[in-house]
Design a protein around this motif. Structure first.
Motif, short mmCIF file in Angstrom:
data_model
loop_
_atom_site.label_atom_id
_atom_site.label_comp_id
_atom_site.label_asym_id
_atom_site.label_seq_id
_atom_site.Cartn_x
_atom_site.Cartn_y
_atom_site.Cartn_z
N SER A 75 -13.85 10.99 -10.57
CA SER A 75 -13.74 10.26 -9.30
C SER A 75 -13.48 8.77 -9.50
N ASP A 76 -13.91 8.26 -10.64
CA ASP A 76 -13.70 6.82 -10.88
C ASP A 76 -12.36 6.52 -11.52
N MET A 96 -9.26 7.37 -4.59
CA MET A 96 -9.07 7.21 -6.04
C MET A 96 -8.54 5.81 -6.31
N PRO A 97 -9.00 5.19 -7.43
CA PRO A 97 -8.49 3.85 -7.76
C PRO A 97 -7.01 3.86 -8.05
N GLY A 98 -6.36 2.75 -7.84
CA GLY A 98 -4.92 2.66 -8.03
C GLY A 98 -4.53 2.64 -9.50
N ILE A 99 -3.24 2.83 -9.71
CA ILE A 99 -2.68 2.83 -11.08
C ILE A 99 -1.75 1.62 -11.19
N SER A 100 -1.79 0.98 -12.35
CA SER A 100 -0.90 -0.18 -12.56
C SER A 100 0.25 0.19 -13.46
N TRP A 113 2.89 0.74 -5.18
CA TRP A 113 2.50 0.95 -3.78
C TRP A 113 2.63 2.43 -3.40
N ALA A 114 3.76 3.00 -3.76
CA ALA A 114 4.03 4.38 -3.34
C ALA A 114 3.01 5.35 -3.93
N ILE A 115 2.74 5.22 -5.23
CA ILE A 115 1.82 6.19 -5.84
C ILE A 115 0.39 5.92 -5.37
N ASN A 116 0.07 4.67 -5.19
CA ASN A 116 -1.32 4.35 -4.86
C ASN A 116 -1.66 4.62 -3.40
N GLU A 117 -0.65 4.69 -2.53
CA GLU A 117 -0.89 5.14 -1.16
C GLU A 117 -1.52 6.52 -1.19
#
Lengths: 597, 939
Positions: free
Chosen positions: A375-376, A499-503, A488-492
């Protein structure tokens, strides 16, 4: 004298009887003709429902009642198609994929020998296309307004395009049928022996049709009865998916090489573009962005679903709630299909309903479970050695730590079937519910949240908005687009389930992240079966080939244990990237078979 | 039943015609005796002809020959009597035991159904006409005899003539006949008892790699049978069936005549019972079939020139049967329910059952009430014939009107019962124990009706006949109009046809014969302008025995004849197929909205066939008829060749699938060929008081599909085109897998994971895989190509003995289903299979695959392993009779008394190795042997 009388009578009778001209006329009876269909609003609509019924996408092929299967051409017998991938295993009487696709024994003859199919009936797709064409060529006669006619015609044009895509994603370039074939005599058959179009021509046809349909389709139907009717967004979605597929490595290979060596240049052009063009990714990205823009600015209703406080409930709701605003197009499973869908999807006898004697027991494999993060956003530690017993408590805690979408999608041991009911099942001790024979980490629960046999079936989702965020991210990454836009697209999609975003680190890192995100977000929704193919990675060990792992539970004392075990081994051959054309069609002499078959 | 106005109009016009004539001539009733028919006349289409001058191929069998076979159903008296007709018995259930008939084999892969005319008029069913009312049955075989029937002709026609009175002796003849018979099944298959069943089931599980089900203790329990409730061992046949069943038949008939009128009247009662024991007919019922037939035929000589023929016949048929399961299903249950499934009854006498097997056969027969089917048939006609000698000698006119009506309904009295499910437990003391859980409920009898069926026919004939001799020239001609309708309950449109037909026969010096016949025939089913077809035929004959150069004592009669003609068949076609129809189809529709808002859909049904037409047949026939040695020996032979075309085929099969046609697209494109021969010989002689006779015939018919329009296949060997109709395709079995090494070294068998003891097939295309591409044509046609019969008769001092053998050959049967494939769906295992099964020990001698508990896709599929070429001969009938004579009879006013014993189906010989009835393969109700005793009294 009397004789003459008699003779006369007979002559009179003759003339009387022969003068009854209508004696051999067909009596008036209640019969429907093409003219009477398109002279009536109700019948014109009824014919359009026929177009829908024969041209819509259902995941689930129900070959269960002789007369019912005629128009359900999509999906595998008795299971979801993703059973052929590393995502799922099944255990049951009816699924056909294990016997044919897992063993590599499927071929042009047994894929669809006529009355049933392992997966997919191409001949029945063309029945849908014929209905589309009949409607398209006749709707102008119907007593609707011009605008209504244009809109209804656009629905049929879209469905015709959808059927062509349905065929293309499995077969490559196909014969394009854009008008009704009239066959009034046997000699007419020669006139309809249309050859396959190239892959490029087929893509162009579908995209053009989507553009036409999108021009006339409404953004919404203001009548809730018409939930499931085609809106403009569906045409944009199909175009976006087609262009994404077309840009992918299987069809747009960077090295220009086909998936199976083929010296035949015709065959190469039928199965792919035969050359690489980066611009195809750009077109795919633009088309996906069009869908997102339509939802945001034009639709007035379409958005990623963000209701419910608990992210597990939130994700689950998309597949259970028929009116979820994320769904662009869904198909109502017919009553029989719907009933069977639930019958087959609910594991074991867990719903406790009599008569549920043949579930397909869709089990989620360990191979696929590993794609879920915690989850993290960090990775779960999977360090189990094969065949070594570990405590059951560890199985439960490790799985419990996984992200919300896992809990919404997988029913694993030590949890409830119907979430919130308080009834927990430990699979190894189930006798009446028959959950012992699970062929994976747990059972699939997506689509059938705690339902009982016989309750309302879900609507099968053809397009939902989340896919187009991921399509956009994938395509944009390939053309080295704006990093922020990709993130932006994947993290939406990720943040929607907390879920935390990906860089962005690199193009390759991002590609892997997007693929993984897609696997998890769109799990079991009939994407992976095609995604693994278009990415040209199906033949990698552990995907559609090789060992499938499970965490097998043992009812040991004092505590139950689990072991990492191989549950199945799959056979793959690169020719399987595309399906074979049915042997009877090849035998008719107008079809170039796909390579390897 | 509602009639369309035009039918009423047509009926009335015919009725008025009849009435008018009756009134018009009634003032001049000067009766004249009609001349008796010569026995040399035989039936032809719409008339009679002198046998020796006939130029077409016709076979007549007299009613008295048919009556020698004591069977309740008419087609069951045809066995061995009619050359060119193949008869197959596939069911013995009383009331439903009619034979399957093939006339000169198979002609069309669409439909081979043929019409039957009773006294010249079409009828719906002929099987329950009583043989006692029949004068003769005539089979019209070639184009010359069939052409006048137009589109009804190509598949052959049977003419049934009923008896009519005659004025010979001017005195009434009364005949009373009574017969009682005992019936037993020809064959009841054998299945294993519980001990062997359990043992073999364990073996099957082991073979499948599964754990055994029955413990040593179980097996011991089944073997010693000390606790039959815990370890049941049931043979369901023994529990349900009685050893025998009865059949009875009583007929009373009157015939006679005088110069005013001739009459024949009869009434009969037939009763045929089934094999189920302990039924009472009130709360349950055995299978039973009761039939009353009646007939009144009167010929009235109204004037010297005017005759009226009236025929009235009818029957009442009542059938009863247990209604819980169909007969076929009940017999399957008896065969397939495992012997250890449950005891028949609980110790308290209640019926057992389980959730999976709730249909305890005993409960089905005794506790679920009964069903019945009651049908009534009536057929009547009036014909008026007038000689128009005042115009020219030999000219006459006739007009006929006929109606027939069939009606059926069902009346069921049904109930359900609670069954007691045995639950096995282990008691606290550790011993076997069991209790019975009650499932379901007992209900009272409930009445329901239904299964209504009704069919009405109406027919009109009118025509002119001209028959005359001018010296050496004999003419016989007929020109006739016929029209008929048939309406069936539930059909939107009735059937209708019209036919203008004619026949011109010419004989020169009774030596050179010629006949021309035609039909201009149309039906309602075709498009206007394409409704009528013209069907001509020509036949020629040469009576060589009339030639001087043939005059000798050896040859009494010798005739050669030849015929050719065009026939049609409209059988098996969709109605009004020239129109394109649209409609609703099963499950066609779409679900919109969040609930189950179903929106029904309209679909395109079968594609229209704008050129929709009937099948056509060019038929050729060559024949020879002869008699030798003072007419003691007769010999007849016929050779035929038929070219059938315009058979409907589904052109979707050859079309690219992207035409998208969901249903069929029928086109008149199929072609077949059929040829064959019939030869028959008879001998009859007398030495003092001993009269003896012998007769034999053999017929052969072979067909080939010459245009099939089937789906193309890569392998020529899988085509039906070029092969006979009904050709079976399958794999070629080459033995059993010996062991795993054998499996590894063999082509991959793709149907299922094979194990040692499974069937091994030949890889025809040598691609390393066994799949459907390895299929070949593996058998002969399912319809016998050869039929034959032999009869022998002796009469001596009042005794008479007749034996009739009949048989067929050149056919294949396919062994499939529960008799041969054990343990599928927990079916029982037959002793035959058990004795032949493959085991590692018997691998060298085994002749059935290993046992398996799963639906073994590899073994149980079409292959030549399960095909048998069948030749069959049976002693169909044997009858011994004695005719009493003497003064004591006369005192009782009895002319003649005959007692007889007969046996039907006494022996059956075949080359089939499986222990089942070779015709039914022991599925469904068995074929029966009947032993009868009968008496005939003529007053």
């Amino acid at each position: 004298m009397k004789g003459i009388t008699y003779y006369t009578v007979i002559c009179l009778t003759f003339s009387c009887l022969t003068s009854c001209d209508d004696f051999l006329e067909k009596p008036v009876s209640s019969e429907v003709t093409l003219d009477s269909i398109f002279a009536s609003r109700i019948r014109t609509e009824q014919f359009l429902w026929n177009v829908y019924s024969t041209s819509s996408i259902y995941e689930f092929n129900h070959f269960w009642s002789g007369s019912d299967n005629r128009f359900y051409h999509y999906g595998a017998s008795g299971s979801l198609v993703d059973v052929a991938t590393d995502a799922l295993e099944v255990e049951g009487t009816y699924p056909a994929i294990p016997n044919y696709m897992h063993t590599g024994t499927w071929n042009a003859s047994n894929i669809n020998p006529g009355s049933w199919a392992i997966e997919f009936m191409s001949n029945v797709c063309y029945q849908g296309i014929r209905n589309c064409n009949i409607f398209i060529e006749n709707v102008h006669r119907s007593p609707f307004t011009d605008d209504e006619k244009k809109s209804m015609k656009a629905e049929a044009i879209f469905l015709r395009a959808l059927m062509h895509f349905d065929l293309m994603q499995r077969l490559g370039g196909i014969p394009i049928v854009d008008h009704v074939f009239y066959v009034s005599s046997v000699s007419d058959i020669d006139n309809i022996r249309v050859p396959r179009s190239t892959y490029s021509e087929t893509v162009k046809f579908i995209v053009d049709q989507c553009d036409t349909a999108a021009r006339y389709l409404p953004n919404v139907y203001n009548d809730s009865r018409y939930l499931g009717r085609i809106v403009k967004g569906a045409a944009l979605s199909l175009k976006a998916r087609v262009l994404l597929y077309a840009a992918s490595p299987l069809f747009n290979p960077e090295d220009g090489q086909p998936y199976v060596p083929s010296a035949n240049s015709t065959q190469r052009e039928l199965t792919s573009y035969g050359s690489y063009d980066r611009d195809r990714w750009r077109l795919a990205a633009a088309a996906s962005k069009d869908v997102l823009d339509w939802a945001e600015n034009e639709s007035g209703w379409c958005t990623l679903y963000r209701g419910m406080s608990n992210p597990v409930d939130r994700y689950e709701e998309i597949f259970i709630n028929h009116t979820c605003p994320e769904v662009i197009l869904s198909s109502g499973l017919a009553n029989v299909a719907g009933g069977y869908f639930i019958l087959f999807m609910v594991p074991g006898n867990v719903s406790g309903v009599q008569g549920q004697s043949n579930p397909s027991n869709h089990a989620v494999t360990f191979n696929f479970t590993r794609l879920y993060q915690k989850s993290d956003g960090t990775e779960q530690t999977w360090d189990e050695a094969e065949g070594v017993p570990y405590p059951y408590s560890q199985y439960r805690s490790k799985l419990a730590e996984l992200e919300p979408r896992f809990h919404a999608s997988v029913f694993y041991s030590g949890t409830e079937w119907s979430r919130g009911s308080g009834k927990v099942y430990h699979f190894y001790e189930t006798n009446t519910e028959m959950l012992k024979n699970v062929r994976g980490v747990g059972f699939m629960r997506k689509f059938v949240k705690g339902v009982r046999n016989g309750s309302t079936a879900p609507r099968w989702i053809t397009f939902r908005l989340a896919e187009f965020y991921l399509n956009y991210a994938e395509a944009l990454n390939e053309v080295d687009g704006d990093r922020n836009e990709i993130e932006w697209a994947i993290n939406e999609v990720r943040t929607r389930v907390n879920m935390p975003g990906i860089s962005y680190v690199s193009k390759d890192q991002m590609r892997e992240a997007i693929r993984r995100e897609r696997s998890v977000e769109l799990a079991f929704e009939q994407h992976r079966f095609f995604d693994l193919r278009r990415w040209k990675i199906a033949g990698r060990e552990g995907l559609m080939k090789g060992s499938i792992y499970t965490l097998q539970l043992y009812d040991t004392k004092p505590e139950a244990t689990y072991k990492l075990e191989v549950i199945a081994s799959r056979v793959w051959d690169d020719k399987m990237y595309l399906y074979p054309f049915r042997q009877p069609e090849v035998d008719k002499g107008y079809i170039v078979q796909n390579p390897g078959w | 039943m509602k009639y369309h106005k035009k039918h009423i109009r047509a009926k009335f016009s015919a009725l008025f015609l009849a009435l008018f004539i009756v009134v018009a001539v009634s003032d001049k009733l000067s009766a004249r005796s009609a001349g008796g028919d010569s026995t040399d006349l035989i039936d032809v289409a719409y008339g009679k002809q002198e046998r020796d001058l006939v130029t077409s191929s016709i076979w007549r069998v007299s009613g008295s020959d048919l009556r020698k076979t004591q069977a309740a159903t008419l087609s069951n008296t045809f066995f061995g009597r009619i050359p060119g007709m193949t008869t197959i018995q596939t069911d013995g259930e009383p009331g439903y035991d009619e034979a399957t008939l093939y006339l000169r084999g198979q002609h069309s892969f669409r439909s081979n159904s043929f019409i039957i005319l009773l006294d010249g008029f079409p009828i719906d069913g002929f099987n329950h006409i009583h043989s006692e009312e029949i004068e003769s049955v005539t089979y019209l075989r070639d184009a010359a005899s069939l052409a006048v029937y137009g589109m009804n002709g190509a598949n052959g026609v049977l003419l049934i003539s009923t008896k009519r009175g005659s004025s010979d002796g001017d005195r009434m003849k009364i005949s009373l006949k009574a017969r009682y018979g005992v019936q037993v099944p020809t064959y009841i298959p054998e299945f294993e008892g519980s001990y062997n069943y359990a043992r073999l089931y364990n073996e099957a599980l082991r073979n499948d790699g599964l754990p055994e089900l029955y413990t040593t203790q179980d097996l011991e329990g089944y073997r010693n049978q000390t606790n039959p409730y815990y370890y049941p061992d049931v043979n369901w046949y023994d529990e349900i069936l009685s050893k025998t069943s009865s059949i009875q038949d009583y007929t009373l008939s009157f015939s006679g005549g005088n110069r005013y009128a001739n009459y024949f009247a009869m009434a009969s009662l037939t009763s045929n019972n089934g094999l189920y024991a302990n039924t009472d007919g009130k709360n349950n019922s055995n299978i039973s079939f009761d039939r009353i037939n009646f007939r009144a035929n009167v010929d009235i000589n109204i004037t010297r020139n005017l005759t009226a023929l009236v025929g009235l016949g009818g029957r009442i048929e009542d059938r009863m049967f247990p209604s819980g399961r169909s007969t076929a299903q009940l017999w399957q249950d008896m065969a397939t329910y495992a012997p250890n499934l449950y005891p028949v009854l609980t110790p308290a006498g209640r019926v057992t059952g389980t959730a999976n097997y709730p249909d305890n056969p005993l409960g089905t027969v005794l506790h679920e009430g009964y069903g019945s089917r009651n049908s009534r048939d009536v057929q009547a006609f009036v014909t008026l014939k007038e000689k128009l000698g005042f115009i020219t000698e030999g000219l006459s006119v006739f007009a006929s009107f006929s109606v027939s009506s069939s009606y059926q309904n069902g009346y069921n009295k049904t109930k359900t019962y609670s069954y007691h499910e045995p639950i096995r437990t282990v008691s606290s003391l550790g011993s076997d124990s069991m209790y019975y859980a009650v499932r379901g409920a007992d209900t009272d009898l409930t009445v329901s009706t239904g299964n209504d069926a009704e069919s009405n026919r109406m027919n009109i004939h009118a025509g002119i006949e001209y028959e005359r001799s001018f010296g050496k020239h004999e003419f016989n001609s007929l020109l006739m109009f016929q029209q008929g309708t048939r309406s069936v309950l539930g059909d939107q449109s009735s059937y209708a046809n019209r036919n203008l037909l004619g026949r011109l026969t010419y004989a020169h010096q009774r030596k050179y014969l010629a006949e021309l016949s035609f039909s201009y025939y149309g039906t309602e089913n075709y498009k206007q302008g394409h409704r009528f077809g013209f069907f001509p035929a020509l036949s020629l004959g040469w009576v060589l025995s009339e030639e001087k150069f043939m005059a000798n004592n050896f040859v009494n009669f010798l005739k050669l004849r030849a015929s050719a003609g065009l026939l049609g068949s409209d059988k098996g076609a969709e109605r009004f197929a020239y129109n394109q129809y649209w409609g609703t189809a099963s499950s066609q529709g779409y679900y919109f909205g969040s609930g189950v808002t179903y929106s029904g859909a309209l679909v395109q049904l079968s594609l229209a066939n704008p050129a929709f037409t009937w099948e056509k047949s060019m038929m050729y026939n060559l024949g020879i008829e002869s008699r030798f040695l003072s007419n003691k020996v007769s010999f007849t032979a016929d050779f035929f060749y038929e070219n059938r075309y315009d058979i409907l085929v589904n052109s979707v099969q050859t079309m690219p699938s992207f035409s998208g046609i969901a249903f069929s697209s029928m086109r008149n494109k199929g072609k077949t060929r059929n040829y064959g021969i019939e030869v028959s010989a008879n001998y009859r002689d007398k030495q003092g008081e001993l009269t003896y006779s012998a007769g034999a015939w053999i017929s052969f018919a072979r067909n080939k599909i010459s245009e099939s329009y089937e789906t193309p296949k890569a392998e020529e060997r899988r085509f039906t085109q070029g092969r006979p109709m009904g050709q079976r395709f399958g794999l070629e079995a080459i033995g059993f897998f010996r062991d795993n090494t054998d499996i590894e070294n063999s082509p991959v068998h793709t149907f299922s994971n094979v194990r040692p003891g499974d069937l091994k097939y030949r890889d025809q295309n040598r691609d390393g895989f066994i799949d459907i591409h390895d299929e070949v044509n593996i058998a002969r046609p399912s319809v016998p190509e050869i039929s034959y019969a032999l009869n022998l008769g002796i009469e001596y001092k009042g005794f008479d003995l007749e034996m009739l053998f009949d048989g067929n050959a050149n056919r294949s049967i396919y062994l499939s289903g529960y008799m041969f494939w054990p343990f599928i769906n927990n079916y029982n295992v037959s002793s035959w299979t058990a004795a032949r099964r493959w085991t590692p020990e018997t691998h060298a001698t085994a002749s059935a695959p290993r046992l398996s508990t799963i639906a073994n896709e590899n073994n149980y599929r079409s292959s030549d392993f399960w095909v048998r070429n069948l030749s069959l001969l049976r002693l169909r009938n044997i009858e011994l009779g004695y005719n009493f004579t003497g003064q004591w009879l006369r005192k009782l006013k009895v002319d003649k008394m005959r007692l007889y014993l007969s046996a039907l189906n006494l022996f059956k010989w075949s080359n089939l190795d499986a222990e089942v009835d070779p015709e039914t393969l022991s599925a469904g109700y068995p074929v029966l042997k009947t032993y009868s005793f009968g008496i005939t009294l003529d007053f």
